[in-house]
Enzyme design. Sequence first.
Site, PDB file in Angstrom:
ATOM      1  N   GLN A   1     -13.273   2.318  -3.314  1.00 58.85           N
ATOM      2  CA  GLN A   1     -13.492   1.078  -2.558  1.00 58.85           C
ATOM      3  C   GLN A   1     -14.805   1.215  -1.819  1.00 58.85           C
ATOM      4  OE1 GLN A   1     -10.398  -0.124   0.173  1.00 58.85           O
ATOM      5  NE2 GLN A   1      -9.240  -1.153  -1.461  1.00 58.85           N
TER       6      GLN A   1
ATOM      7  N   HIS B   1      -6.855   2.698   1.223  1.00 55.83           N
ATOM      8  CA  HIS B   1      -8.057   1.865   1.254  1.00 55.83           C
ATOM      9  C   HIS B   1      -9.091   2.545   2.147  1.00 55.83           C
ATOM     10  CE1 HIS B   1      -5.758  -0.597   4.610  1.00 55.83           C
ATOM     11  NE2 HIS B   1      -5.736   0.686   4.815  1.00 55.83           N
TER      12      HIS B   1
ATOM     13  N   TRP C   1       0.814  -1.206   0.000  1.00 51.04           N
ATOM     14  CA  TRP C   1       0.000   0.000   0.000  1.00 51.04           C
ATOM     15  C   TRP C   1       0.851   1.261   0.000  1.00 51.04           C
ATOM     16  CZ3 TRP C   1      -1.926  -3.723   3.889  1.00 51.04           C
ATOM     17  CH2 TRP C   1      -3.088  -4.398   3.451  1.00 51.04           C
TER      18      TRP C   1
ATOM     19  N   ALA D   1     -15.151  -7.707   8.510  1.00 51.46           N
ATOM     20  CA  ALA D   1     -14.953  -6.527   7.659  1.00 51.46           C
ATOM     21  C   ALA D   1     -14.679  -7.032   6.256  1.00 51.46           C
ATOM     22  CB  ALA D   1     -13.774  -5.701   8.158  1.00 51.46           C
TER      23      ALA D   1
ATOM     24  N   VAL E   1      -7.294  -8.455   9.873  1.00 50.68           N
ATOM     25  CA  VAL E   1      -8.326  -9.489  10.042  1.00 50.68           C
ATOM     26  C   VAL E   1      -7.649 -10.827  10.380  1.00 50.68           C
ATOM     27  CG1 VAL E   1     -10.159  -8.501   8.616  1.00 50.68           C
ATOM     28  CG2 VAL E   1      -8.363  -9.866   7.533  1.00 50.68           C
TER      29      VAL E   1
ATOM     30  N   ARG F   1      -3.272   5.077  -4.626  1.00 48.74           N
ATOM     31  CA  ARG F   1      -2.053   4.297  -4.444  1.00 48.74           C
ATOM     32  C   ARG F   1      -1.005   4.751  -5.433  1.00 48.74           C
ATOM     33  NH1 ARG F   1      -4.269  -1.851  -3.161  1.00 48.74           N
ATOM     34  NH2 ARG F   1      -5.765  -1.121  -1.596  1.00 48.74           N
TER      35      ARG F   1
END
Length: 345
Positions: free
Chosen positions: A215, A175, A156, A312, A258, A201
């Site tokens: 997004q 993001h 990223w 998520a 996550v 990005r």
Amino acid sequence: MIDQLNKLRDEALAELSSIHDLGELEVWRVKYLGKKGALTAMLRQLGTLSPEERPAVGQAANQVKARLESQFAEKEAELQQAARALAMERERVDVTLPGRPLALGQLHPTTRVLKEILDAFVTMGFQVVEGPEVEWDYYNFEALNIPKDHPARDMWDTFYVSMDGKPGEMLLRTHTSPNQVRVMEKTRPPVRVIVPGKCYRYEAIDPSHESMFYQVEGLAIDENITFADMKGTLSAFARMLFGQDRKVRFRCDYFPFVEPGVDMSIDCYVCKGAGCRLCGSTGWLEIMGAGMVHPKELERVGYDPSVYSGFAFGLGPERIAMLKSGIDDIRLFYSNDLRFLRQFR
Ligand code: PHE
């Protein structure tokens, strides 16, 4: 002298008859009837004539003058009339022509697919919120378990905004995930939000990478939310957008925020899984990243991970639109080519 007068008259009238515009007519008037004109000059000579000659010549001169003046007036009226007619002809409006059609605006393909995506989640009880595009390093990375030295930062890379006293801390978000943290900091569970927005990005731009894109983030936190809830919600979404007979596939993937993390695919709706150009012969189309929110992220915002859990997900609307409409180059979305944009009505 009478002969001279008659000659002058004949010349003047001959010239007059070949005049076709008001400009030339004025030149003619000055030449013959003007103060320094030919006729005026002759009239001045009347004084030099003997008293016997004067009445006859004077009368002849006045007749010539009157004749030239009346011919002049006639010609002037004629030319003015012609000029008016020409102007009218030029300004003529054909009231029977059909009107020019007004160009109707239309929604951008990204906007259209965003509406579809948001509608799908709103139906399932999610609320739409938004967050900043210029973001702190903390929300974009740190609070998502991506500290400064974390290798995941390589995925990223972005554009930094200079900020006095805080060099390298402000950036264009890579993001929409920072909004997981922002939303949780401000609210208590249950949480069900969907966050659309632009992301940036530092990319080598090619048919599937742009430096600006959208997004849509999703977040659901509550007591007893499980991986099964995530699968159910995301499968329902995929079927709303891509057809009720879609199969879905979840595979392990890694995102620092996550645990476990997955990528989600749908079976290719063109070849129904057999393999074709759209799915690159794999039979599957990846449509988003997702996972169960990491306990450390929950702790950081003051949610007790032993009580609350949730999932998520993040998806790219351009990619969804590309899959739905058979678009093979993401750069088309933001290059403002009307030939492309007009196809989405
Ligand atoms: N933010 C991730 C990305 O940009 C996608 C993602 C969102 C993955 C939420 C998991 C959960 O790639």
